[in-house]
Design a protein around this motif. Structure first.
Motif, PDB file in Angstrom:
ATOM      1  N   MET A  82       0.819  -1.173   0.000  1.00  0.00           N
ATOM      2  CA  MET A  82       0.000   0.000   0.000  1.00  0.00           C
ATOM      3  C   MET A  82       0.856   1.226   0.000  1.00  0.00           C
ATOM      4  O   MET A  82       0.964   1.976   0.914  1.00  0.00           O
ATOM      5  N   GLY A  83       1.533   1.415  -1.008  1.00  0.00           N
ATOM      6  CA  GLY A  83       2.322   2.594  -1.180  1.00  0.00           C
ATOM      7  C   GLY A  83       3.491   2.647  -0.244  1.00  0.00           C
ATOM      8  O   GLY A  83       3.963   1.643   0.243  1.00  0.00           O
ATOM      9  N   PHE A  84       3.971   3.888  -0.076  1.00  0.00           N
ATOM     10  CA  PHE A  84       5.209   3.932   0.669  1.00  0.00           C
ATOM     11  C   PHE A  84       5.019   3.531   2.098  1.00  0.00           C
ATOM     12  O   PHE A  84       5.967   3.335   2.836  1.00  0.00           O
ATOM     13  N   PHE A  85       3.788   3.365   2.510  1.00  0.00           N
ATOM     14  CA  PHE A  85       3.578   2.876   3.861  1.00  0.00           C
ATOM     15  C   PHE A  85       3.727   1.377   3.923  1.00  0.00           C
ATOM     16  O   PHE A  85       3.270   0.737   4.850  1.00  0.00           O
ATOM     17  N   GLN A  86       4.370   0.817   2.981  1.00  0.00           N
ATOM     18  CA  GLN A  86       4.509  -0.640   2.937  1.00  0.00           C
ATOM     19  C   GLN A  86       5.436  -1.080   4.060  1.00  0.00           C
ATOM     20  O   GLN A  86       6.629  -1.198   3.911  1.00  0.00           O
ATOM     21  N   LEU A  87       4.812  -1.339   5.167  1.00  0.00           N
ATOM     22  CA  LEU A  87       5.603  -1.696   6.328  1.00  0.00           C
ATOM     23  C   LEU A  87       5.285  -3.085   6.826  1.00  0.00           C
ATOM     24  O   LEU A  87       5.544  -3.382   7.978  1.00  0.00           O
ATOM     25  N   SER A  88       4.598  -3.907   6.045  1.00  0.00           N
ATOM     26  CA  SER A  88       4.070  -5.178   6.486  1.00  0.00           C
ATOM     27  C   SER A  88       5.020  -5.775   7.502  1.00  0.00           C
ATOM     28  O   SER A  88       6.140  -6.017   7.174  1.00  0.00           O
ATOM     29  N   LEU A  89       4.586  -6.067   8.737  1.00  0.00           N
ATOM     30  CA  LEU A  89       5.557  -6.058   9.804  1.00  0.00           C
ATOM     31  C   LEU A  89       5.956  -7.384  10.421  1.00  0.00           C
ATOM     32  O   LEU A  89       5.270  -8.344  10.280  1.00  0.00           O
ATOM     33  N   LEU A  90       7.092  -7.426  11.171  1.00  0.00           N
ATOM     34  CA  LEU A  90       7.617  -8.680  11.671  1.00  0.00           C
ATOM     35  C   LEU A  90       8.297  -8.636  13.040  1.00  0.00           C
ATOM     36  O   LEU A  90       7.678  -8.909  14.011  1.00  0.00           O
ATOM     37  N   SER A  91       9.605  -8.301  13.225  1.00  0.00           N
ATOM     38  CA  SER A  91      10.211  -8.570  14.529  1.00  0.00           C
ATOM     39  C   SER A  91      11.373  -7.649  14.882  1.00  0.00           C
ATOM     40  O   SER A  91      11.532  -6.665  14.214  1.00  0.00           O
ATOM     41  N   LEU A  92      12.258  -7.899  15.967  1.00  0.00           N
ATOM     42  CA  LEU A  92      12.992  -6.736  16.421  1.00  0.00           C
ATOM     43  C   LEU A  92      14.314  -6.876  17.187  1.00  0.00           C
ATOM     44  O   LEU A  92      15.032  -7.793  16.913  1.00  0.00           O
ATOM     45  N   PHE A  93      14.630  -5.936  18.254  1.00  0.00           N
ATOM     46  CA  PHE A  93      16.017  -5.935  18.708  1.00  0.00           C
ATOM     47  C   PHE A  93      16.207  -5.535  20.152  1.00  0.00           C
ATOM     48  O   PHE A  93      15.269  -5.232  20.842  1.00  0.00           O
ATOM     49  N   THR A  94      17.455  -5.526  20.621  1.00  0.00           N
ATOM     50  CA  THR A  94      17.732  -5.176  21.998  1.00  0.00           C
ATOM     51  C   THR A  94      17.992  -3.691  22.110  1.00  0.00           C
ATOM     52  O   THR A  94      18.669  -3.104  21.282  1.00  0.00           O
ATOM     53  N   ILE A  95      17.478  -3.111  23.193  1.00  0.00           N
ATOM     54  CA  ILE A  95      17.585  -1.667  23.340  1.00  0.00           C
ATOM     55  C   ILE A  95      18.694  -1.266  24.306  1.00  0.00           C
ATOM     56  O   ILE A  95      19.083  -0.113  24.389  1.00  0.00           O
ATOM     57  N   LEU A  96      19.233  -2.242  25.041  1.00  0.00           N
ATOM     58  CA  LEU A  96      20.150  -1.920  26.120  1.00  0.00           C
ATOM     59  C   LEU A  96      21.375  -1.146  25.660  1.00  0.00           C
ATOM     60  O   LEU A  96      21.764  -0.148  26.271  1.00  0.00           O
ATOM     61  N   ARG A 118      -5.579   0.278  -1.080  1.00  0.00           N
ATOM     62  CA  ARG A 118      -4.466   0.977  -0.423  1.00  0.00           C
ATOM     63  C   ARG A 118      -4.105   0.358   0.925  1.00  0.00           C
ATOM     64  O   ARG A 118      -3.099   0.719   1.527  1.00  0.00           O
ATOM     65  N   SER A 119      -4.920  -0.554   1.413  1.00  0.00           N
ATOM     66  CA  SER A 119      -4.625  -1.248   2.672  1.00  0.00           C
ATOM     67  C   SER A 119      -4.041  -2.633   2.428  1.00  0.00           C
ATOM     68  O   SER A 119      -3.983  -3.459   3.343  1.00  0.00           O
ATOM     69  N   PHE A 120      -3.613  -2.880   1.193  1.00  0.00           N
ATOM     70  CA  PHE A 120      -3.043  -4.183   0.845  1.00  0.00           C
ATOM     71  C   PHE A 120      -1.907  -4.543   1.800  1.00  0.00           C
ATOM     72  O   PHE A 120      -1.023  -3.747   2.078  1.00  0.00           O
ATOM     73  N   GLY A 121      -1.959  -5.766   2.330  1.00  0.00           N
ATOM     74  CA  GLY A 121      -0.894  -6.253   3.204  1.00  0.00           C
ATOM     75  C   GLY A 121      -1.073  -5.938   4.671  1.00  0.00           C
ATOM     76  O   GLY A 121      -0.325  -6.444   5.504  1.00  0.00           O
ATOM     77  N   MET A 122      -2.055  -5.119   5.016  1.00  0.00           N
ATOM     78  CA  MET A 122      -2.259  -4.805   6.421  1.00  0.00           C
ATOM     79  C   MET A 122      -2.970  -5.973   7.099  1.00  0.00           C
ATOM     80  O   MET A 122      -3.843  -6.615   6.520  1.00  0.00           O
ATOM     81  N   HIS A 170       5.784  -6.424  -0.616  1.00  0.00           N
ATOM     82  CA  HIS A 170       5.282  -7.469  -1.505  1.00  0.00           C
ATOM     83  C   HIS A 170       5.713  -7.180  -2.937  1.00  0.00           C
ATOM     84  O   HIS A 170       5.805  -6.022  -3.364  1.00  0.00           O
ATOM     85  N   CYS A 171       5.950  -8.238  -3.677  1.00  0.00           N
ATOM     86  CA  CYS A 171       6.443  -8.100  -5.043  1.00  0.00           C
ATOM     87  C   CYS A 171       5.516  -7.279  -5.935  1.00  0.00           C
ATOM     88  O   CYS A 171       5.973  -6.641  -6.889  1.00  0.00           O
TER      89      CYS A 171
END
Length: 338
Positions: free
Chosen positions: A1-15, A105-109, A210-211
């Motif tokens: 959905m445009g530049f908001f293509q953030l289809s989301l997943l996982s993360l990191f340590t903040i320490l 425009r909400s594709f992938g959400m 997404h492709c």
């Protein structure tokens, strides 16, 4: 959905970044936009455990489903950029209106059902007090920390809208093929300046694209602006000129640190490894390139501008006071009393 293509997943340590993140949050707070109807810790008396419950649920859901954090980040962009931060995004379709969630425009959400999980947990503690709009904003705030970003103080006190804003999506949402001028203008309309826009696009540091959103840069001929070293990987992930939208065909936005919100995105796009057209243009437009270069060198600067921009976005035309309502369930407006 445009530049908001953030289809989301996982993360990191903040320490290891704790001191720099604190600086980023503190600096961001200095630029917090004025909105007398919203307040930090709005629920301190009516539901003192609200923010802790939301944070705990975000953390638990992240452990179970890594992509929820990316979904929460994408939600705040999609909801707050379209006229008002009122959780209109979360509403299901009715006989009279189409849900924003069902628009192209909400594709992938996804992961909307888990917003209901958070809402249910809050309702058990304080029925009818905390809005879905605030849950949407606070879940994004806490998700940012989970993916390695700064803690950003965000005000609360929003109320929920009753109608979908689906007809307005094209008017308000920037698209990944829009010109940089169009992207800057759309964000400027809600008070976000050029460094803020560049910082918000840094959200492309995480998640995947997404492709369907990038094959036009690969077929029938490869866009010569793409770094040749990056092309084989993109072609491998997107082997079909017309990919099936329902197929799991995507490219990680950042191959180096795909689960981490950091400034590696800016180094990638300066090296012509951005996936979307807007990524490439951001690195080469004379108005944005100096900011991109600065953020590529200085993560604290990126976090500071990201925090400032997100605060402005989160306070875009909220419903407060006696406007709107506090939904009992986030996906449906309350029934009108007769």
């Amino acid at each position: 959905m445009g530049f908001f293509q953030l289809s989301l997943l996982s993360l990191f340590t903040i320490l290891s970044f704790s001191s720099s993140l604190a600086v980023a949050a503190e600096e961001g707070a200095k630029f917090c936009p004025k909105n007398s109807s919203l307040a930090l810790n709005f629920y301190k008396e009516s539901c003192p455990q609200a923010e802790e419950i939301i944070k705990t649920q975000v953390q638990l859901l992240y452990k179970l489903h890594k992509n929820t954090a990316f979904s929460w980040l994408r939600n705040i962009f999609r909801d707050c950029a379209v006229q008002s931060c009122d959780a209109s995004l979360l509403l299901d379709s009715t006989r009279r209106s189409v849900s924003e969630k069902e628009m192209d425009r909400s594709f992938g959400m996804r992961n909307f059902k888990y917003i209901e999980t958070i809402k249910e947990a809050v309702e058990r503690e304080c029925p009818g007090v905390v809005s879905c709009a605030d849950i949407l904003v606070l879940s994004a705030r806490d998700a940012i920390v989970e993916i390695g970003g700064p803690f950003i103080p965000l005000k609360t006190g929003r109320r929920d809208g009753r109608k979908s804003r689906a007809p307005l999506l094209e008017q308000y949402l920037p698209d990944h093929n829009d010109s940089i001028s169009s992207v800057l203008d759309k964000f400027s309309a809600i008070g976000i300046d050029t460094p803020g826009v560049v910082a918000l696009l840094g959200s492309h540091s995480v998640g995947r694209t997404h492709c369907t959103k990038l094959v036009h840069r690969l077929y029938p001929e490869v866009d010569p602006n793409i770094n040749p070293d990056h092309v084989p990987h993109m072609l491998k992930k997107c082997p079909d000129p017309v990919p099936n939208p329902k197929a799991v065909q995507y490219v990680r936005n950042d191959r180096g640190t795909p689960m981490k919100l950091d400034n590696n995105y800016y180094r990638n796009i300066l090296d012509d490894k951005g996936l979307l057209q807007v990524d490439h243009d951001l690195a080469h437009d004379k108005r944005t390139r100096p900011v991109v270069k600065k953020m590529a060198k200085n993560q604290n600067y990126f976090f500071r501008e990201f925090a400032r921009a997100l605060q402005i976005l989160s306070e875009n035309n909220p419903l407060t006071g006696d406007k709107g309502e506090i939904r009992k369930r986030c996906k449906v407006a309350n029934k009108r009393s007769v």
